[in-house]
Scaffold this motif. Structure first.
Motif, PDB file in Angstrom:
ATOM      1  N   ASN A  82      -0.176  -4.152   0.633  1.00 51.65           N
ATOM      2  CA  ASN A  82      -1.132  -4.249   1.742  1.00 51.65           C
ATOM      3  C   ASN A  82      -1.829  -2.923   2.015  1.00 51.65           C
ATOM      4  O   ASN A  82      -2.468  -2.764   3.054  1.00 51.65           O
ATOM      5  N   GLY A  83      -1.673  -1.958   1.112  1.00 54.16           N
ATOM      6  CA  GLY A  83      -2.394  -0.694   1.230  1.00 54.16           C
ATOM      7  C   GLY A  83      -1.682   0.396   2.006  1.00 54.16           C
ATOM      8  O   GLY A  83      -2.266   1.446   2.264  1.00 54.16           O
ATOM      9  N   PHE A  84      -0.443   0.188   2.380  1.00 54.72           N
ATOM     10  CA  PHE A  84       0.309   1.204   3.104  1.00 54.72           C
ATOM     11  C   PHE A  84       0.775   2.289   2.136  1.00 54.72           C
ATOM     12  O   PHE A  84       1.114   1.989   0.990  1.00 54.72           O
ATOM     13  N   ASP A  85       0.826   3.536   2.595  1.00 49.96           N
ATOM     14  CA  ASP A  85       1.493   4.577   1.827  1.00 49.96           C
ATOM     15  C   ASP A  85       2.906   4.726   2.392  1.00 49.96           C
ATOM     16  O   ASP A  85       3.280   4.020   3.339  1.00 49.96           O
ATOM     17  N   ASP A  86       3.705   5.613   1.817  1.00 46.85           N
ATOM     18  CA  ASP A  86       5.096   5.730   2.254  1.00 46.85           C
ATOM     19  C   ASP A  86       5.215   6.074   3.739  1.00 46.85           C
ATOM     20  O   ASP A  86       6.051   5.519   4.450  1.00 46.85           O
TER      21      ASP A  86
END
Length: 123
Positions: A82-86
């Motif tokens: 969904n396009g989240f980074d860490d």
């Protein structure tokens, strides 16, 4: 993967009560620090820099009884899809108010299906 070298926003450090260095994660899981790096890269774990000037750390809550919390790798994959980074994954896991409690608490209590449903709804 997120840029682990950028300093953490103060709110992320406030959200996560305890952090582990990669060497501590490696010792807890019985693997090498290089394996921890691979696990972060492969979204089995997420890491961020919790305090300015520090190295990348993993939230201590991501480990339970010497293992990665059940359901965490699948949830991280969903969030990354969904396009989240860490850093965003960690923040979501520790703050989402749409569940009864934080997603990390639900995962640790083996209630991962409700967390995954909420993550899927992000798409």
């Amino acid at each position: 993967m997120s840029d682990l070298s950028s300093p953490a926003a103060p709110d992320l450090d406030e959200l996560v009560p305890a952090w582990l260095a990669w060497s501590e994660v490696a010792a807890e899981l019985g693997v090498t620090p290089a394996k921890v790096r691979t696990m972060v890269r492969d979204h089995e774990l997420a890491a961020a820099v919790p305090a300015s000037g520090g190295g990348p750390h993993v939230p201590a809550g991501f480990l339970q009884d010497g293992l990665v919390v059940k359901g965490l790798p699948g949830l991280l994959t969903l969030l990354h899809d969904n396009g989240f980074d860490d850093r965003e994954c960690i923040a979501w896991i520790y703050t989402d108010a749409d569940l009864p409690g934080r997603p990390i608490d639900a995962l640790r209590e083996n209630r991962g299906s409700e967390v995954k449903r909420r993550a899927q709804a992000l798409a």
